[in-house]
Motif scaffolding. Structure first.
Motif, short mmCIF file in Angstrom:
data_model
loop_
_atom_site.label_atom_id
_atom_site.label_comp_id
_atom_site.label_asym_id
_atom_site.label_seq_id
_atom_site.Cartn_x
_atom_site.Cartn_y
_atom_site.Cartn_z
N GLU A 1 0.62 -1.23 0.06
CA GLU A 1 -0.10 -0.06 0.10
C GLU A 1 0.82 1.56 -0.08
O GLU A 1 0.67 2.20 -0.55
CB GLU A 1 -0.98 -0.16 1.07
N MET A 2 2.04 1.07 0.74
CA MET A 2 2.85 2.43 0.91
C MET A 2 3.53 2.57 -0.82
O MET A 2 3.55 3.75 -1.26
CB MET A 2 3.88 2.29 1.72
N LEU A 3 3.79 1.57 -1.34
CA LEU A 3 4.61 1.61 -2.76
C LEU A 3 3.47 2.17 -3.73
O LEU A 3 3.93 2.97 -4.45
CB LEU A 3 4.95 0.16 -3.15
N SER A 4 2.19 1.57 -3.48
CA SER A 4 1.10 2.09 -4.37
C SER A 4 0.89 3.64 -4.16
O SER A 4 0.79 4.43 -5.26
CB SER A 4 -0.01 1.20 -3.93
N GLU A 5 0.96 4.06 -3.24
CA GLU A 5 0.87 5.48 -2.80
C GLU A 5 1.96 6.31 -3.44
O GLU A 5 1.74 7.54 -3.64
CB GLU A 5 0.84 5.99 -1.39
N GLU A 6 3.20 5.68 -3.86
CA GLU A 6 4.20 6.30 -4.43
C GLU A 6 3.84 6.03 -6.01
O GLU A 6 4.95 6.57 -6.73
CB GLU A 6 5.58 5.95 -4.02
N GLY A 7 2.95 5.67 -6.31
CA GLY A 7 2.71 5.36 -7.81
C GLY A 7 3.18 4.30 -8.48
O GLY A 7 3.24 4.22 -9.87
N ARG A 8 3.55 3.44 -7.73
CA ARG A 8 4.09 2.15 -8.30
C ARG A 8 3.15 0.86 -8.43
O ARG A 8 2.32 0.74 -7.80
CB ARG A 8 5.37 1.48 -7.24
N SER A 9 3.34 0.20 -9.56
CA SER A 9 2.72 -0.98 -9.67
C SER A 9 3.15 -2.03 -9.00
O SER A 9 4.20 -2.75 -9.03
CB SER A 9 2.62 -1.26 -11.35
N VAL A 10 2.18 -2.52 -8.12
CA VAL A 10 2.43 -3.39 -6.96
C VAL A 10 1.63 -4.34 -6.47
O VAL A 10 0.10 -4.18 -6.78
CB VAL A 10 2.93 -2.62 -5.77
N SER A 11 1.93 -5.66 -6.06
CA SER A 11 1.24 -6.66 -5.82
C SER A 11 1.63 -7.30 -4.47
O SER A 11 2.78 -7.16 -4.31
CB SER A 11 0.96 -8.06 -6.80
N TYR A 12 0.82 -8.05 -3.80
CA TYR A 12 1.27 -8.67 -2.49
C TYR A 12 1.02 -10.19 -2.70
O TYR A 12 0.03 -10.41 -3.49
CB TYR A 12 0.89 -8.22 -1.25
N LEU A 13 1.89 -11.12 -2.32
CA LEU A 13 1.57 -12.44 -2.22
C LEU A 13 0.60 -13.04 -1.25
O LEU A 13 0.75 -12.94 -0.06
CB LEU A 13 2.99 -13.27 -2.08
N LYS A 14 -0.51 -13.42 -1.77
CA LYS A 14 -1.74 -13.88 -0.90
C LYS A 14 -1.13 -14.93 0.04
O LYS A 14 -0.83 -16.07 -0.55
CB LYS A 14 -2.91 -14.15 -1.69
N GLY A 15 -1.35 -14.70 1.18
CA GLY A 15 -1.04 -16.00 2.16
C GLY A 15 0.60 -15.90 2.50
O GLY A 15 1.10 -16.81 3.36
N GLY A 16 1.45 -15.04 1.86
CA GLY A 16 2.85 -14.89 2.11
C GLY A 16 3.63 -16.32 1.66
O GLY A 16 3.19 -17.22 1.02
N MET A 17 4.60 -16.55 2.25
CA MET A 17 5.57 -17.63 2.02
C MET A 17 5.07 -18.83 2.50
O MET A 17 5.34 -19.83 2.06
CB MET A 17 7.07 -17.22 2.65
#
Length: 375
Positions: free
Chosen positions: A84-100
């Motif tokens: 979310e912080m990267l998105s606020e900086e205008g970056r195209s970003v995803s997170y890994l659902k459920g993590g490692m």
């Protein structure tokens, strides 16, 4: 910009298709150093989450603006916040659902090939752990070999194909992951098969997996013939399926060989391991397709994500099969890679001595597979 979610299944396709991806891993440095998501065109940046609590401005110049960024943590929560912080900086970003944890547990089914009289063999690739398991199906029946503890994917696969799970088999007493064989046998009403020489301390009933006592799946021509092949464990048993496929367990891999030390018996079992690899396997048909229980590097993955090779090619290219007796002994008893995480607890769980809860099982399995020795 909107933060997107990437599932373990979607990530698996990226890895298999060798797509470009930049990963920001916000776990602790030691966790990242021990185990990370690997792929041919994957780049990483490791920055622990606690160093980003005040914002991501300090790392923006280390993250390419022209590539999609995937943020990864252990369970998901921290990666969502950083994304979310990267998105606020205008970056195209995803997170890994459920993590490692989710990445460690995902199974990708891949069709390996046909059987001679109908049916097929499938490989379930556990990309995040380097584990490989198998489903052999013929005439409405199935055998599952070296099943992971996440039995749902096998049940779903069998249900979609209208298969009755007849047999579950483990090629040996596993030390790096918890077997789902017994659980799935109980749920599906199948027969659990296990090598008796690995069963001295087990607490459960099983059908002995022994040389000369084949298993029949579906049509009578689809036979599974056990070949006693000690070395990784004293009971390790290779399965010859349909005279075409050689399921080698943790004895022989595509780019490496098995290790004999996970029961503290390296000096005792080194001779068995060498005899299996250099004599027993040498006498087999070189056209057999070797299907191991693990892989170590993404370089071993084929175009569809499968891991296999002809036996003759391994005798040409696998460095572990080109050592004289002294070199071999040193390779498998000295300077070994670290042992798998919680391997003693995993062994005792697979013996039936321990019954950890789901969260504990996940914790025990976190990390890479470490069953191989690279010659």
């Amino acid at each position: 910009m909107t933060v997107k979610e990437m599932t373990a299944k979607q990530l698996a396709r990226r890895v298999i298709e060798q797509s470009e991806l930049f990963i920001l891993d916000v776990r602790n440095e030691d966790a990242f150093a021990d185990w990370k998501i690997e792929g041919k065109n994957i780049e990483h940046l490791s920055v622990p989450y606690f160093g980003l609590l005040d914002g991501v401005e300090g790392i923006l110049d280390q993250i390419p603006a022209d590539k999609e960024t995937l943020v990864v943590c252990a369970k998901e929560g921290s990666s969502v916040m950083v994304a979310e912080m990267l998105s606020e900086e205008g970056r195209s970003v995803s997170y890994l659902k459920g993590g490692m944890k989710a990445w460690s547990e995902y199974l990708e089914p891949v069709r390996i090939g046909d059987l001679k009289d109908g049916g097929a063999i499938y490989q379930f690739v556990r990309l995040g752990k380097g584990c490989l398991s198998y489903l052999v199906e013929s005439d409405g029946e199935a055998l599952i070999v070296d099943a992971a503890r996440m039995v749902g994917p096998y049940e779903t696969f069998a249900e979609e194909k209208g298969l009755k799970i007849k047999y579950l088999a483990d090629t040996h007493l596993h030390a790096d992951h918890i077997s789902g064989g017994r659980m799935l046998a109980e749920k599906a009403g199948g027969t659990y098969c296990f090598p008796p020489k690995d069963a001295e301390e087990v607490t459960f009933q099983f059908q002995p997996l022994e040389e000369g006592k084949g298993l029949t799946v579906g049509r009578t021509t689809v036979s599974v013939n056990p070949i006693y092949s000690p070395g990784h464990t004293i009971g390790s048993t290779t399965l010859l399926v349909d005279d075409q496929y050689l399921l080698t367990g943790d004895i022989l891999f595509v780019e490496s060989i098995g290790r004999p030390d996970l029961a503290g018996k390296a000096e005792d079992w080194v001779g068995d391991l060498r005899n299996t690899l250099y004599a027993t396997y040498k006498e087999l048909d070189g056209k057999l397709i070797v299907l191991p229980a693990h892989f170590s590097n993404v370089s071993e993955l084929g175009e569809q994500g499968q891991v296999n090779a002809h036996l003759s090619d391994l005798f040409k290219n696998n460095a572990g099969l080109h050592l004289d007796e002294e070199e071999f002994r040193k390779a498998v008893t000295e300077n070994l890679p670290p042992q798998p995480n919680s391997y003693q607890e995993i062994r005792e769980t697979n013996m039936g001595k321990l019954n950890p809860d789901q969260e504990k099982q996940q914790e025990m399995e976190i990390g890479p597979n470490r069953c191989a020795i690279h010659g």
